[in-house]
Design an enzyme around this catalytic site. Structure first.
Site, PDB file in Angstrom:
ATOM      1  N   HIS A   9      86.152 -87.674  -0.286  1.00 13.80           N
ATOM      2  CA  HIS A   9      85.325 -88.763  -0.708  1.00 13.80           C
ATOM      3  C   HIS A   9      84.037 -88.284  -1.835  1.00 13.80           C
ATOM      4  O   HIS A   9      83.152 -87.625  -1.560  1.00 13.80           O
ATOM      5  CB  HIS A   9      84.643 -89.314   0.466  1.00 13.80           C
ATOM      6  CG  HIS A   9      83.940 -90.521   0.188  1.00 13.80           C
ATOM      7  ND1 HIS A   9      82.499 -90.919   0.651  1.00 13.80           N
ATOM      8  CD2 HIS A   9      84.224 -91.749  -0.274  1.00 13.80           C
ATOM      9  CE1 HIS A   9      82.262 -92.168   0.245  1.00 13.80           C
ATOM     10  NE2 HIS A   9      83.263 -92.638  -0.164  1.00 13.80           N
ATOM     11  N   HIS A  51      79.313 -93.552  -8.427  1.00 12.49           N
ATOM     12  CA  HIS A  51      79.385 -94.567  -7.413  1.00 12.49           C
ATOM     13  C   HIS A  51      78.759 -95.809  -7.903  1.00 12.49           C
ATOM     14  O   HIS A  51      79.474 -97.066  -7.585  1.00 12.49           O
ATOM     15  CB  HIS A  51      79.163 -93.754  -6.246  1.00 12.49           C
ATOM     16  CG  HIS A  51      79.339 -95.089  -5.075  1.00 12.49           C
ATOM     17  ND1 HIS A  51      78.237 -95.948  -4.559  1.00 12.49           N
ATOM     18  CD2 HIS A  51      80.369 -95.392  -4.455  1.00 12.49           C
ATOM     19  CE1 HIS A  51      78.744 -96.680  -3.656  1.00 12.49           C
ATOM     20  NE2 HIS A  51      80.249 -96.522  -3.489  1.00 12.49           N
TER      21      HIS A  51
HETATM   22  O1  G3P Z   1      87.549 -95.601  -1.662  1.00 10.42           O
HETATM   23  C1  G3P Z   1      86.783 -95.514  -0.319  1.00 10.42           C
HETATM   24  C2  G3P Z   1      85.429 -95.410  -0.419  1.00 10.42           C
HETATM   25  O2  G3P Z   1      85.048 -94.713  -1.524  1.00 10.42           O
HETATM   26  C3  G3P Z   1      84.926 -96.794  -0.847  1.00 10.42           C
HETATM   27  O3  G3P Z   1      83.685 -97.041  -0.450  1.00 10.42           O
HETATM   28  O4  G3P Z   1      81.403 -97.223  -1.421  1.00 10.42           O
HETATM   29  O5  G3P Z   1      82.289 -94.959  -0.995  1.00 10.42           O
HETATM   30  O6  G3P Z   1      83.193 -96.273  -2.879  1.00 10.42           O
HETATM   31  P1  G3P Z   1      82.581 -96.429  -1.763  1.00 10.42           P
HETATM   32 MG    MG Z   2      84.606 -95.041  -3.758  1.00  9.88          MG
END
Ligand code: G3P
Ligand code: MG
Length: 242
Positions: A9, A51
């Site tokens: 992630h 992000h």
């Molecule tokens: O794609 C999974 C996750 O990344 C979604 O939430 O806020 O971390 O982009 P975020």
């Molecule tokens: Mg994400």
């Protein structure tokens, strides 16, 4: 039941500054099968990996990505307060393709079209993915499902997934009806009655986020998800492989 894939992630963001080249390299080194990352557009139309729509949290400056050129962003420090990585730059999507090309890893590209509707982001990311010959190693996802439907129009061959945090609809039926390959639910959505059974029946992969604790990682294995999106790919690998 096959073992879940491990997708890091924002890269291995438990160990290196999120959404940076060191985080993606670390993911590869720790045995991830893929990485998840987030894309935004600069003032001069370049696709960068970050992000937040604003850089305040992760960079040495403040403001919106859309208001800076790539050259301006490249002068900033994106070490996110981790001094061992001082000076690390915001990566372009092209740089991530180049870095991961030899690794065989897949990329889950999340389009951040929530706060800002970047004109042409869908077309540009499809073009860049095609130019790099990455279409079969990428899945596109977004909380903005119109963005995903736009990707489907531009690239019928693309793999797509709907991100969501709370499904008040019958999400497996919704995903099936909109012809996505996958649902990307927050963890707790797995517990909806018959959720996994319906997804399997409709041929939908389930790629769940963001799972970091041992007991949750084990739970995802028991549910039989397709991929686990985690900040700690090594930890996930250990639990999955026993
Ligand atoms: O794609 C999974 C996750 O990344 C979604 O939430 O806020 O971390 O982009 P975020
Ligand atoms: Mg994400």
């Amino acid at each position: 039941m096959s073992k879940p894939l491990v997708w890091a992630h924002r890269g291995a963001s438990g160990y290196a500054p999120e959404n940076t080249l060191p985080a993606f390299q670390r993911a590869a080194d720790l045995g991830a099968d893929g990485v998840e990352l987030d894309v935004q557009l600069t003032k001069d139309g370049e696709i960068v990996v970050c992000h937040d729509e604003q850089i305040d949290r992760t960079a040495s400056a403040k403001g919106w990505i859309k208001d800076y050129t790539l050259e301006e962003l490249k002068k900033m420090d994106f070490c996110c307060g981790q001094m061992a990585y001082e000076g690390v730059q915001i990566p372009t999507m092209q740089e991530v393709f180049d870095l991961l090309k030899p690794t065989g890893l897949t990329i889950n590209i999340e389009l951040k079209t929530g706060e800002i509707f970047y004109p042409g982001l869908e077309r540009r990311i499809v073009e860049l993915t095609r130019e790099n010959g990455w279409m079969d190693r990428v899945i596109f996802s977004s909380f903005n499902h119109y963005s995903i439907m736009e990707i489907q129009k531009l690239a019928p061959e693309a793999k797509t997934g709907f991100l969501y945090a709370d499904g008040t609809l019958d999400m497996p039926e919704y995903g099936r009806d909109h012809h996505v390959n996958a649902l990307h639910p927050a963890l707790y959505n797995l517990q909806y009655p018959d959720y996994m059974k319906k997804c399997r029946e409709f041929g939908l992969d389930v790629n769940v986020w963001t799972v970091n604790r041992d007991e949750w990682l084990k739970m995802c294995c028991d549910f039989g998800v397709h991929a686990i999106i985690t900040n700690y790919p090594d930890k996930a690998r250990k639990i999955i492989d026993g």
